[in-house]
Design a protein around this motif. Sequence first.
Motif, PDB file in Angstrom:
ATOM      1  N   THR A  14       0.830  -1.210   0.000  1.00  0.00           N
ATOM      2  CA  THR A  14       0.000   0.000   0.000  1.00  0.00           C
ATOM      3  C   THR A  14       0.862   1.256   0.000  1.00  0.00           C
ATOM      4  O   THR A  14       0.363   2.348  -0.274  1.00  0.00           O
ATOM      5  CB  THR A  14      -0.947   0.026   1.213  1.00  0.00           C
ATOM      6  OG1 THR A  14      -0.175  -0.118   2.407  1.00  0.00           O
ATOM      7  CG2 THR A  14      -1.973  -1.087   1.127  1.00  0.00           C
ATOM      8  N   SER A  15       2.134   1.105   0.289  1.00  0.00           N
ATOM      9  CA  SER A  15       3.052   2.250   0.264  1.00  0.00           C
ATOM     10  C   SER A  15       3.742   2.404  -1.092  1.00  0.00           C
ATOM     11  O   SER A  15       4.576   3.288  -1.270  1.00  0.00           O
ATOM     12  CB  SER A  15       4.105   2.077   1.360  1.00  0.00           C
ATOM     13  OG  SER A  15       4.808   0.849   1.170  1.00  0.00           O
TER      14      SER A  15
ATOM     15  N   SER B 247      -2.445  11.613   6.744  1.00  0.00           N
ATOM     16  CA  SER B 247      -2.997  10.414   6.121  1.00  0.00           C
ATOM     17  C   SER B 247      -4.233  10.723   5.281  1.00  0.00           C
ATOM     18  O   SER B 247      -4.368  10.227   4.154  1.00  0.00           O
ATOM     19  CB  SER B 247      -3.347   9.395   7.213  1.00  0.00           C
ATOM     20  OG  SER B 247      -3.912   8.241   6.638  1.00  0.00           O
TER      21      SER B 247
ATOM     22  N   ASN C 149      -3.204  12.535   2.090  1.00  0.00           N
ATOM     23  CA  ASN C 149      -2.643  11.582   1.124  1.00  0.00           C
ATOM     24  C   ASN C 149      -3.732  10.749   0.472  1.00  0.00           C
ATOM     25  O   ASN C 149      -3.682  10.468  -0.723  1.00  0.00           O
ATOM     26  CB  ASN C 149      -1.614  10.671   1.801  1.00  0.00           C
ATOM     27  CG  ASN C 149      -0.223  11.233   1.745  1.00  0.00           C
ATOM     28  OD1 ASN C 149       0.456  11.124   0.734  1.00  0.00           O
ATOM     29  ND2 ASN C 149       0.202  11.852   2.828  1.00  0.00           N
ATOM     30  N   SER C 150      -4.724  10.359   1.254  1.00  0.00           N
ATOM     31  CA  SER C 150      -5.831   9.567   0.711  1.00  0.00           C
ATOM     32  C   SER C 150      -6.611  10.364  -0.327  1.00  0.00           C
ATOM     33  O   SER C 150      -6.951   9.844  -1.399  1.00  0.00           O
ATOM     34  CB  SER C 150      -6.767   9.125   1.847  1.00  0.00           C
ATOM     35  OG  SER C 150      -6.079   8.306   2.760  1.00  0.00           O
TER      36      SER C 150
ATOM     37  N   CYS D 209      -4.608  10.624  -3.454  1.00  0.00           N
ATOM     38  CA  CYS D 209      -4.663   9.389  -4.248  1.00  0.00           C
ATOM     39  C   CYS D 209      -5.920   9.345  -5.108  1.00  0.00           C
ATOM     40  O   CYS D 209      -5.881   8.896  -6.254  1.00  0.00           O
ATOM     41  CB  CYS D 209      -4.597   8.166  -3.335  1.00  0.00           C
ATOM     42  SG  CYS D 209      -2.953   7.869  -2.660  1.00  0.00           S
TER      43      CYS D 209
ATOM     44  N   ASP E 102       7.121  12.596   6.155  1.00  0.00           N
ATOM     45  CA  ASP E 102       6.188  11.479   6.035  1.00  0.00           C
ATOM     46  C   ASP E 102       6.494  10.690   4.760  1.00  0.00           C
ATOM     47  O   ASP E 102       6.513  11.258   3.664  1.00  0.00           O
ATOM     48  CB  ASP E 102       4.744  11.991   5.997  1.00  0.00           C
ATOM     49  CG  ASP E 102       3.754  10.864   5.795  1.00  0.00           C
ATOM     50  OD1 ASP E 102       3.600  10.037   6.713  1.00  0.00           O
ATOM     51  OD2 ASP E 102       3.152  10.801   4.700  1.00  0.00           O
TER      52      ASP E 102
ATOM     53  N   GLU F 133       4.815   8.374   2.926  1.00  0.00           N
ATOM     54  CA  GLU F 133       3.785   8.300   1.881  1.00  0.00           C
ATOM     55  C   GLU F 133       3.678   9.621   1.126  1.00  0.00           C
ATOM     56  O   GLU F 133       3.505   9.636  -0.095  1.00  0.00           O
ATOM     57  CB  GLU F 133       2.435   7.907   2.480  1.00  0.00           C
ATOM     58  CG  GLU F 133       2.259   6.402   2.674  1.00  0.00           C
ATOM     59  CD  GLU F 133       3.186   5.815   3.723  1.00  0.00           C
ATOM     60  OE1 GLU F 133       3.438   6.496   4.728  1.00  0.00           O
ATOM     61  OE2 GLU F 133       3.664   4.685   3.536  1.00  0.00           O
ATOM     62  N   THR F 134       3.806  10.724   1.846  1.00  0.00           N
ATOM     63  CA  THR F 134       3.759  12.036   1.200  1.00  0.00           C
ATOM     64  C   THR F 134       4.927  12.195   0.236  1.00  0.00           C
ATOM     65  O   THR F 134       4.753  12.650  -0.900  1.00  0.00           O
ATOM     66  CB  THR F 134       3.794  13.167   2.247  1.00  0.00           C
ATOM     67  OG1 THR F 134       2.711  12.994   3.164  1.00  0.00           O
ATOM     68  CG2 THR F 134       3.691  14.531   1.599  1.00  0.00           C
TER      69      THR F 134
ATOM     70  N   ASN G 227       4.366   9.966  -2.855  1.00  0.00           N
ATOM     71  CA  ASN G 227       3.326  10.524  -3.731  1.00  0.00           C
ATOM     72  C   ASN G 227       3.797  11.803  -4.421  1.00  0.00           C
ATOM     73  O   ASN G 227       3.501  12.025  -5.601  1.00  0.00           O
ATOM     74  CB  ASN G 227       2.045  10.772  -2.937  1.00  0.00           C
ATOM     75  CG  ASN G 227       1.336   9.477  -2.575  1.00  0.00           C
ATOM     76  OD1 ASN G 227       1.438   8.486  -3.277  1.00  0.00           O
ATOM     77  ND2 ASN G 227       0.608   9.495  -1.469  1.00  0.00           N
TER      78      ASN G 227
ATOM     79  N   HIS H 229      11.696   1.416   5.198  1.00  0.00           N
ATOM     80  CA  HIS H 229      10.351   1.465   4.615  1.00  0.00           C
ATOM     81  C   HIS H 229      10.252   0.419   3.504  1.00  0.00           C
ATOM     82  O   HIS H 229      11.197   0.211   2.745  1.00  0.00           O
ATOM     83  CB  HIS H 229      10.071   2.859   4.063  1.00  0.00           C
ATOM     84  CG  HIS H 229       8.637   3.102   3.737  1.00  0.00           C
ATOM     85  ND1 HIS H 229       8.042   2.606   2.596  1.00  0.00           N
ATOM     86  CD2 HIS H 229       7.670   3.787   4.408  1.00  0.00           C
ATOM     87  CE1 HIS H 229       6.776   2.985   2.572  1.00  0.00           C
ATOM     88  NE2 HIS H 229       6.518   3.694   3.658  1.00  0.00           N
TER      89      HIS H 229
END
Length: 201
Positions: A33-34, A108, A111-112, A115, A140, A142-143, A146, A175
């Motif tokens: 998911t990452s 979070s 980011n969602s 997406c 972060d 995920e940030t 992305n 990670h």
Amino acid sequence: LSDPQLTLKRDFFVYRAYTAQRKYAVVLDEVKTSSPVELLGVRYLAMYLSATSESERKELKKMQDEDEDATITQLALAWFNLAIGGDKLQDAFYIFQEMADKHGSSVSLLNSQACCYILQGKYDEAETLLQEAFDKDSNDPETLINLAMVSRYLDKAPEISSRYLSQIKDAHSDHQFVKDLATKERDFDLMVEHTRSSYKR
């Protein structure tokens, strides 16, 4: 492979091939998911096409029957809609927005929402949300992932995407994205070397 964009393209085609061969478990096991958004799209497709999506649908239905308005149920519905894609992306975005209005815009949630925009091809809007997430937490993972991918989509200078990737490699060496990237780079380098040696024969 030194160019992250080529690595990403290679991974995209490999996992699309697995999906076409109905090897959904391989895709779901290896694409986390990452992972970059392009690969998440393949993951969600595999999830949707596999029997797993049916069990997730049943689990979501059970959660909705117990408490449809619970935050966790709403988030599960949003993530499920994100996985389905298409028209459901807007529904997912609205749920994430409602959560942000109710509880505040977390990294979070931003980011969602980003997406959702990315999967709709709305890269400028996604970048705006990701920049807000970056302002809240510039480290972060995920940030950073992305932002690196959106920078590529927006045809920004390659140094920008490379800077985000370097930052995640430095700050988050454990990670899963970084580990997977290193593995894929090694695998690709081996394939290139094997191909070169085949041509020399």
